[in-house]
Design a protein around this motif. Structure first.
Motif, PDB file in Angstrom:
ATOM      1  N   GLY A  11       1.084  -1.542   0.087  1.00  0.00           N
ATOM      2  CA  GLY A  11       0.280  -0.213   0.204  1.00  0.00           C
ATOM      3  C   GLY A  11       0.789   1.334  -0.465  1.00  0.00           C
ATOM      4  O   GLY A  11       2.491   1.138  -0.116  1.00  0.00           O
ATOM      5  N   SER A  12       0.409   2.103  -0.047  1.00  0.00           N
ATOM      6  CA  SER A  12       0.941   4.142  -0.097  1.00  0.00           C
ATOM      7  C   SER A  12       0.966   4.490   1.081  1.00  0.00           C
ATOM      8  O   SER A  12       0.403   4.437   1.971  1.00  0.00           O
ATOM      9  CB  SER A  12       0.630   4.462  -1.466  1.00  0.00           C
ATOM     10  N   ALA A  13       1.926   5.190   1.348  1.00  0.00           N
ATOM     11  CA  ALA A  13       1.715   6.289   2.182  1.00  0.00           C
ATOM     12  C   ALA A  13       1.599   7.500   2.525  1.00  0.00           C
ATOM     13  O   ALA A  13       0.256   7.430   1.189  1.00  0.00           O
ATOM     14  CB  ALA A  13       3.600   6.584   2.543  1.00  0.00           C
ATOM     15  N   GLN A  14       0.841   7.392   3.634  1.00  0.00           N
ATOM     16  CA  GLN A  14      -0.339   8.452   3.468  1.00  0.00           C
ATOM     17  C   GLN A  14       0.241   9.685   4.624  1.00  0.00           C
ATOM     18  O   GLN A  14       0.845   9.880   5.750  1.00  0.00           O
ATOM     19  CB  GLN A  14      -1.457   8.398   4.316  1.00  0.00           C
ATOM     20  N   VAL A  23      -7.781   9.755   9.873  1.00  0.00           N
ATOM     21  CA  VAL A  23      -7.048   9.286   8.765  1.00  0.00           C
ATOM     22  C   VAL A  23      -7.820   8.541   7.446  1.00  0.00           C
ATOM     23  O   VAL A  23      -7.430   8.008   6.583  1.00  0.00           O
ATOM     24  CB  VAL A  23      -6.606   7.862   9.966  1.00  0.00           C
ATOM     25  N   GLU A  24      -8.522   8.077   7.845  1.00  0.00           N
ATOM     26  CA  GLU A  24      -9.647   7.867   6.804  1.00  0.00           C
ATOM     27  C   GLU A  24      -9.449   8.937   5.843  1.00  0.00           C
ATOM     28  O   GLU A  24      -9.495   8.587   4.148  1.00  0.00           O
ATOM     29  CB  GLU A  24     -10.597   7.642   6.876  1.00  0.00           C
ATOM     30  N   GLY A  25      -9.939  10.620   6.133  1.00  0.00           N
ATOM     31  CA  GLY A  25     -10.277  11.426   4.557  1.00  0.00           C
ATOM     32  C   GLY A  25      -8.412  12.558   4.632  1.00  0.00           C
ATOM     33  O   GLY A  25      -8.185  12.952   4.675  1.00  0.00           O
ATOM     34  N   GLY A  26      -7.499  12.210   6.326  1.00  0.00           N
ATOM     35  CA  GLY A  26      -6.969  13.186   6.386  1.00  0.00           C
ATOM     36  C   GLY A  26      -6.968  14.597   6.612  1.00  0.00           C
ATOM     37  O   GLY A  26      -5.378  15.059   6.685  1.00  0.00           O
ATOM     38  N   GLU A  27      -8.201  14.818   7.024  1.00  0.00           N
ATOM     39  CA  GLU A  27      -8.177  16.278   7.342  1.00  0.00           C
ATOM     40  C   GLU A  27      -8.145  16.617   8.554  1.00  0.00           C
ATOM     41  O   GLU A  27      -8.782  15.496   9.610  1.00  0.00           O
ATOM     42  CB  GLU A  27      -9.760  16.364   6.911  1.00  0.00           C
ATOM     43  N   VAL A  28      -7.603  17.160   8.934  1.00  0.00           N
ATOM     44  CA  VAL A  28      -7.457  18.084  10.041  1.00  0.00           C
ATOM     45  C   VAL A  28      -8.796  17.898  10.768  1.00  0.00           C
ATOM     46  O   VAL A  28      -9.430  18.950  10.228  1.00  0.00           O
ATOM     47  CB  VAL A  28      -6.934  19.223  10.503  1.00  0.00           C
ATOM     48  N   VAL A  29      -9.625  17.110  11.951  1.00  0.00           N
ATOM     49  CA  VAL A  29     -10.036  17.617  12.803  1.00  0.00           C
ATOM     50  C   VAL A  29     -10.158  17.894  13.862  1.00  0.00           C
ATOM     51  O   VAL A  29     -11.552  18.312  14.310  1.00  0.00           O
ATOM     52  CB  VAL A  29     -10.782  15.913  12.805  1.00  0.00           C
ATOM     53  N   ALA A  30      -9.272  18.693  14.454  1.00  0.00           N
ATOM     54  CA  ALA A  30      -8.882  18.818  16.095  1.00  0.00           C
ATOM     55  C   ALA A  30      -7.606  19.555  15.567  1.00  0.00           C
ATOM     56  O   ALA A  30      -6.540  19.579  15.329  1.00  0.00           O
ATOM     57  CB  ALA A  30      -9.350  18.766  17.511  1.00  0.00           C
ATOM     58  N   SER A  31      -7.716  21.555  16.370  1.00  0.00           N
ATOM     59  CA  SER A  31      -6.231  21.552  16.417  1.00  0.00           C
ATOM     60  C   SER A  31      -6.380  22.145  17.709  1.00  0.00           C
ATOM     61  O   SER A  31      -6.880  23.013  18.527  1.00  0.00           O
ATOM     62  CB  SER A  31      -6.388  22.459  15.309  1.00  0.00           C
ATOM     63  N   LEU A  32      -5.344  22.381  18.675  1.00  0.00           N
ATOM     64  CA  LEU A  32      -5.356  22.927  19.726  1.00  0.00           C
ATOM     65  C   LEU A  32      -3.603  22.826  20.053  1.00  0.00           C
ATOM     66  O   LEU A  32      -3.441  23.316  19.703  1.00  0.00           O
ATOM     67  CB  LEU A  32      -6.151  21.916  21.109  1.00  0.00           C
ATOM     68  N   THR A  33      -3.902  24.761  20.768  1.00  0.00           N
ATOM     69  CA  THR A  33      -2.357  24.745  21.544  1.00  0.00           C
ATOM     70  C   THR A  33      -1.777  24.070  22.934  1.00  0.00           C
ATOM     71  O   THR A  33      -2.512  25.073  23.893  1.00  0.00           O
ATOM     72  CB  THR A  33      -1.361  26.050  21.409  1.00  0.00           C
ATOM     73  N   ALA A  34      -0.836  23.087  23.278  1.00  0.00           N
ATOM     74  CA  ALA A  34      -0.931  23.222  24.674  1.00  0.00           C
ATOM     75  C   ALA A  34       0.191  24.168  24.981  1.00  0.00           C
ATOM     76  O   ALA A  34       0.657  24.840  24.682  1.00  0.00           O
ATOM     77  CB  ALA A  34       0.091  21.308  24.579  1.00  0.00           C
ATOM     78  N   SER A  35       0.768  24.219  26.324  1.00  0.00           N
ATOM     79  CA  SER A  35       1.520  25.176  26.840  1.00  0.00           C
ATOM     80  C   SER A  35       2.714  24.801  26.693  1.00  0.00           C
ATOM     81  O   SER A  35       3.946  25.969  27.537  1.00  0.00           O
ATOM     82  CB  SER A  35       1.201  25.378  28.610  1.00  0.00           C
TER      83      SER A  35
END
Length: 296
Positions: A68-71, A113-125
């Motif tokens: 299989g191919s890499a994502q 993983v299925e679509g490769g889209e970002v589903v959440a974004s946050l910033t840790a301290s």
């Protein structure tokens, strides 16, 4: 041999860790080792279908054994660093459907993983060195370089649980507990429901830890010692506070990562110099696995 990564296959038949010149897998029954040369990984999917690697600021999911191919998962800043990748930690969700990574500026992205889209974004301290999804995949814990923090992926809210700097954090499989380093690096167990501390193990500076499948026992390694500890955290705060600790001796140098077999009867630990050790908890036996040939 590297001591910060250890994974057991879903069927318990194989154990995986990084070696000097590739990825090593051991037969859990015989201890025989096979080397996949010139490969590396920073995280392994729960079903062992993929391994995650990094390429600059991107996370690459590669098939482990099948064709299989890499994502490629993009979105993190591709900042220049002196050595290696700016991505400091990667983790799969327990169901394997999401991947999280920490990049420059302590930015944390979660992809489908299925679509490769970002589903959440946050910033840790801080730039975390370890990530761990809660069993239901709704929370993400960060550790290493700062206190243990828990982030709600739906709301973006965050909660600080401890002051320790250890890059070790683990959820109990039943979702009731979160374990990591408290002040001075001592192992601590918190309630996942409200973040209250329910147990601590004084006199130990945490290195790594893992819950048993039944959530009642924590296996942990500590700095400046060669023993592996089994911490019986019990059924709740009262039992956890009076926990029993059992020590497993046999490593020649300081062990790092630990991982339980799916049935909970075997514990694996790994050290840089003497490799993987299998502890048969129901039979009281210890077995050292075969080491691959070192670098020439």
């Amino acid at each position: 041999m590297l001591d910060d990564q250890l994974s057991v296959s879903p069927d318990g038949a194989s154990v995986l860790a990084d070696c000097w010149n590739g990825i090593c897998t051991w037969n859990a029954a015989t201890g025989a080792v096979e080397l996949a040369p010139d490969r590396n990984q920073v995280a392994v999917a729960p079903d062992w279908s993929r391994v995650a690697t990094t390429d600059g600021g991107t996370v690459v999911l590669e098939p482990w054994e099948s064709e299989g191919s890499a994502q490629v998962l993009e979105g993190l800043d591709d900042a220049e660093v002196a050595d290696g990748s700016p991505v400091t930690a990667v983790a799969f969700s327990p169901d394997g459907r999401r991947v999280a990574a920490v990049g420059p500026g302590a930015e944390v992205l979660v992809w489908s993983v299925e679509g490769g889209e970002v589903v959440a974004s946050l910033t840790a301290s801080y730039a975390a060195e370890e990530l761990a999804f809660s069993p239901d995949g709704t929370l993400l814990a960060t550790a290493g370089g700062g206190p243990v923090e828990v982030h709600d992926l739906d709301t973006g809210d965050s909660r600080v649980l401890g002051r320790g700097l250890s890059p070790a954090v683990a959820w109990s499989p039943d979702g009731r507990w979160l374990a990591g380093a408290g002040e001075d690096g001592v192992p601590v167990v918190w309630s996942a429901a409200d973040g209250a501390e329910v147990a601590r193990l004084p006199g130990v500076r945490l290195h790594d830890l893992a819950f048993a499948p039944d959530s009642s026992t924590l296996a942990l390694t500590a700095l400046e010692t060669t023993v592996v500890r089994l911490w019986e955290v019990g059924e709740g705060p009262t039992d956890a506070g009076g926990a029993e600790v059992r020590e497993l001796a046999g490593h020649l140098d300081e062990p790092g990562a630990v991982a339980f077999a799916p049935d909970g009867t075997t514990l694996y630990s790994v050290a840089a110099e003497d490799g993987v050790v299998a502890w048969s908890l129901d039979r009281g036996r210890r077995e050292s696995f075969e080491l691959p040939q070192g670098p020439s």
